[in-house]
Design a protein around this motif. Sequence first.
Motif, PDB file in Angstrom:
ATOM      1  N   UNK A   7      54.638  65.956  49.066  1.00 31.49           N
ATOM      2  CA  UNK A   7      53.465  66.648  49.597  1.00 31.49           C
ATOM      3  C   UNK A   7      52.187  66.003  49.090  1.00 31.49           C
ATOM      4  N   UNK A   8      52.207  65.579  47.833  1.00 31.62           N
ATOM      5  CA  UNK A   8      51.001  64.984  47.253  1.00 31.62           C
ATOM      6  C   UNK A   8      50.624  63.680  47.956  1.00 31.62           C
ATOM      7  N   UNK A   9      51.611  62.829  48.194  1.00 32.96           N
ATOM      8  CA  UNK A   9      51.318  61.568  48.879  1.00 32.96           C
ATOM      9  C   UNK A   9      50.809  61.823  50.297  1.00 32.96           C
ATOM     10  N   UNK A  10      51.376  62.836  50.956  1.00 29.25           N
ATOM     11  CA  UNK A  10      50.979  63.140  52.329  1.00 29.25           C
ATOM     12  C   UNK A  10      49.574  63.721  52.407  1.00 29.25           C
ATOM     13  N   UNK A  11      49.110  64.347  51.336  1.00 28.23           N
ATOM     14  CA  UNK A  11      47.797  65.002  51.356  1.00 28.23           C
ATOM     15  C   UNK A  11      46.810  64.328  50.411  1.00 28.23           C
ATOM     16  N   UNK A  12      47.088  63.090  50.022  1.00 27.42           N
ATOM     17  CA  UNK A  12      46.203  62.371  49.107  1.00 27.42           C
ATOM     18  C   UNK A  12      44.859  62.069  49.760  1.00 27.42           C
ATOM     19  N   UNK A  13      43.805  62.092  48.951  1.00 27.93           N
ATOM     20  CA  UNK A  13      42.486  61.688  49.437  1.00 27.93           C
ATOM     21  C   UNK A  13      42.520  60.212  49.852  1.00 27.93           C
ATOM     22  N   UNK A  14      41.763  59.878  50.857  1.00 28.19           N
ATOM     23  CA  UNK A  14      41.687  58.484  51.288  1.00 28.19           C
ATOM     24  C   UNK A  14      41.038  57.651  50.187  1.00 28.19           C
ATOM     25  N   UNK A  15      41.578  56.473  49.946  1.00 23.69           N
ATOM     26  CA  UNK A  15      41.063  55.624  48.883  1.00 23.69           C
ATOM     27  C   UNK A  15      41.377  54.170  49.197  1.00 23.69           C
ATOM     28  N   UNK A 114      33.055  64.405  40.330  1.00 23.07           N
ATOM     29  CA  UNK A 114      33.197  65.015  41.648  1.00 23.07           C
ATOM     30  C   UNK A 114      34.569  64.812  42.253  1.00 23.07           C
ATOM     31  N   UNK A 115      35.619  64.962  41.441  1.00 20.96           N
ATOM     32  CA  UNK A 115      36.986  64.695  41.906  1.00 20.96           C
ATOM     33  C   UNK A 115      37.494  65.885  42.723  1.00 20.96           C
ATOM     34  N   UNK A 116      37.903  65.625  43.943  1.00 23.61           N
ATOM     35  CA  UNK A 116      38.417  66.668  44.832  1.00 23.61           C
ATOM     36  C   UNK A 116      39.940  66.772  44.643  1.00 23.61           C
ATOM     37  N   UNK A 117      40.378  67.754  43.854  1.00 22.59           N
ATOM     38  CA  UNK A 117      41.811  67.876  43.549  1.00 22.59           C
ATOM     39  C   UNK A 117      42.273  69.329  43.550  1.00 22.59           C
ATOM     40  N   UNK A 118      41.579  70.188  44.308  1.00 20.05           N
ATOM     41  CA  UNK A 118      42.022  71.579  44.520  1.00 20.05           C
ATOM     42  C   UNK A 118      42.178  72.357  43.208  1.00 20.05           C
ATOM     43  N   UNK A 119      41.274  72.155  42.256  1.00 18.38           N
ATOM     44  CA  UNK A 119      41.393  72.869  40.983  1.00 18.38           C
ATOM     45  C   UNK A 119      41.224  74.375  41.180  1.00 18.38           C
ATOM     46  N   UNK A 120      42.154  75.124  40.596  1.00 19.77           N
ATOM     47  CA  UNK A 120      42.054  76.584  40.550  1.00 19.77           C
ATOM     48  C   UNK A 120      42.368  77.048  39.137  1.00 19.77           C
ATOM     49  N   UNK A 180      46.109  71.878  39.689  1.00 19.22           N
ATOM     50  CA  UNK A 180      45.396  70.853  40.441  1.00 19.22           C
ATOM     51  C   UNK A 180      46.381  70.116  41.362  1.00 19.22           C
ATOM     52  N   UNK A 181      45.831  69.348  42.285  1.00 19.01           N
ATOM     53  CA  UNK A 181      46.602  68.367  43.061  1.00 19.01           C
ATOM     54  C   UNK A 181      46.681  67.142  42.163  1.00 19.01           C
ATOM     55  N   UNK A 182      47.819  66.882  41.541  1.00 12.29           N
ATOM     56  CA  UNK A 182      47.851  65.877  40.475  1.00 12.29           C
ATOM     57  C   UNK A 182      47.590  64.448  40.933  1.00 12.29           C
ATOM     58  N   UNK A 183      48.062  64.082  42.117  1.00 11.57           N
ATOM     59  CA  UNK A 183      47.829  62.717  42.577  1.00 11.57           C
ATOM     60  C   UNK A 183      46.352  62.499  42.869  1.00 11.57           C
ATOM     61  N   UNK A 184      45.695  63.494  43.451  1.00 13.74           N
ATOM     62  CA  UNK A 184      44.269  63.341  43.725  1.00 13.74           C
ATOM     63  C   UNK A 184      43.454  63.278  42.440  1.00 13.74           C
ATOM     64  N   UNK A 289      49.412  75.873  46.918  1.00 11.33           N
ATOM     65  CA  UNK A 289      48.608  74.655  47.070  1.00 11.33           C
ATOM     66  C   UNK A 289      47.274  74.970  47.744  1.00 11.33           C
ATOM     67  N   UNK A 290      46.435  73.951  47.844  1.00 12.60           N
ATOM     68  CA  UNK A 290      45.125  74.133  48.450  1.00 12.60           C
ATOM     69  C   UNK A 290      45.181  74.538  49.905  1.00 12.60           C
ATOM     70  N   UNK A 291      46.251  74.184  50.600  1.00 12.49           N
ATOM     71  CA  UNK A 291      46.389  74.588  52.007  1.00 12.49           C
ATOM     72  C   UNK A 291      47.426  75.704  52.173  1.00 12.49           C
ATOM     73  N   UNK A 292      47.644  76.461  51.095  1.00 15.55           N
ATOM     74  CA  UNK A 292      48.422  77.703  51.110  1.00 15.55           C
ATOM     75  C   UNK A 292      49.902  77.512  51.438  1.00 15.55           C
ATOM     76  N   UNK A 293      50.492  76.507  50.849  1.00 18.91           N
ATOM     77  CA  UNK A 293      51.948  76.371  50.797  1.00 18.91           C
ATOM     78  C   UNK A 293      52.426  76.870  49.439  1.00 18.91           C
ATOM     79  N   UNK A 294      53.692  77.220  49.355  1.00 19.74           N
ATOM     80  CA  UNK A 294      54.304  77.481  48.058  1.00 19.74           C
ATOM     81  C   UNK A 294      54.962  76.195  47.576  1.00 19.74           C
ATOM     82  N   UNK A 295      54.547  75.734  46.418  1.00 16.73           N
ATOM     83  CA  UNK A 295      55.158  74.583  45.760  1.00 16.73           C
ATOM     84  C   UNK A 295      56.007  75.124  44.620  1.00 16.73           C
ATOM     85  N   UNK A 296      57.301  74.819  44.633  1.00 17.11           N
ATOM     86  CA  UNK A 296      58.248  75.429  43.692  1.00 17.11           C
ATOM     87  C   UNK A 296      59.109  74.333  43.065  1.00 17.11           C
ATOM     88  N   UNK A 297      59.191  74.336  41.737  1.00 18.33           N
ATOM     89  CA  UNK A 297      59.978  73.339  41.029  1.00 18.33           C
ATOM     90  C   UNK A 297      60.842  73.961  39.960  1.00 18.33           C
TER      91      UNK A 297
END
Length: 424
Positions: A7-15, A114-120, A180-184, A289-297
């Motif tokens: 999920x992280x790779x699929x939703x990574x910020x463009x870079x 200014x890192x955009x990583x969905x911090x909550x 956070x979104x760790x990859x971002x 997650x930031x787009x309201x999925x459940x991430x479960x590990x």
Amino acid sequence: MEHVNSYYAASANRHEPWPQLTGDIRCDVCVVGGGYTGLSTALFLTEAGFDVVLLEAGRIGFGASGRNGGQMVNSYSRDIDVIEARYGHDTARMLGSMMFEGGDIIRDRIEQYGIRCDYRPGGIFAALNRRQLHELEHQKANWERYGHRQLEWLDEPRIREEVGSGRYVGGLLDHWSGHIHPLNLALGEAEAIRQGGGRIFEQSAVTHIQYGDPAVAVTAGGRVSARFMVLAGNAYLGNLEPRLSARAMPCGTQIVTTEPLGEERARELIRSLYCVEDCNYLLDYYRITGDFRLLYGGGVVYGARDPDDIDRLVLPKLLKTFPGLEGVKIDYRWTGNFLLTLSRLPQFGRLEPNVYYMHGYSGHGVTCTHLAGRLLSEVLKGQAERFDAFARLPHLPFFGGRRFQVPFTAMGAVYYSLRDKLGV
């Protein structure tokens, strides 16, 4: 090596990608590893005016830093009372003074760059039985002794308000935790290094190190000669340095991410969108997650083998926690490795007078890696006291050596898993 299909790779910020190393270059500090330990180290040193080169075998955040559960858990994998009992009051006092620092560093980085990583903010430790509840009471008292006052006790009615599951008898809410979104986060820190003049090279695996002054990192395409070198590969360092691989063991953990649930349904699961982990020895952890999925590990595979069927390992746990999600679609599933030490405490030290290493966070790496980078920067600026508080800890080999470390550790895990099930 590219990022896994997560999920992280699929939703990574463009870079913009970073180049591959070609040719011979020189620098003040060569950092081997593009995860949080290496990124934190490189960023602190770049900010301090050092000429830094970072080498990553795959992509930035390829390993645990781009695959983990995203939870900013304070302290270490062993709590401060265990540290004091084993290593004495002075060691506990020094390590205790640092155990909430990593999260502050992450928040500062997010704001400064200014890192955009969905911090909550906010994280819950959820107790499944009375024994675990008693241990959380003890943890709360320990943390408050070291000045952490942003803790809230959750009795059974309160935790059921926050978490839509009937499994828990209570918990502890750490308001100074978060997720956070760790990859971002990793990508944002890498960009900060680039902006500060640091040089990053991807797809540049180090195949050999020549120790000396300078220390030299050799890759397939070039060489980096440096006054100082930092080994920060963690569970993905491989056998580059046998003196390190003999005293720590890679372990795998598995994560799934559902389809988007929508905010209303997501808040039925976790009302305030805190991250959650239970108190079992082989714990489950989850968040929205930031787009309201459940991430479960959850779960551990000793020796870092990729399991054949991640859904079979994780979905029963997810549905036991949230039975109402029966039939939910799983959009992403992946595994990643963390590095386990026998003491469950990180291993910092020196291999040579100008070569340092930091690894082995044993599942508590998101915050402690960021602390590690600050401590290494302090060393190179002439202040080694805090780094040496970790470096003096014994770095014990696993029983049976490398050949038997997996079966012996797995046997111990079976024992503790039985204790979890019995609640004793």
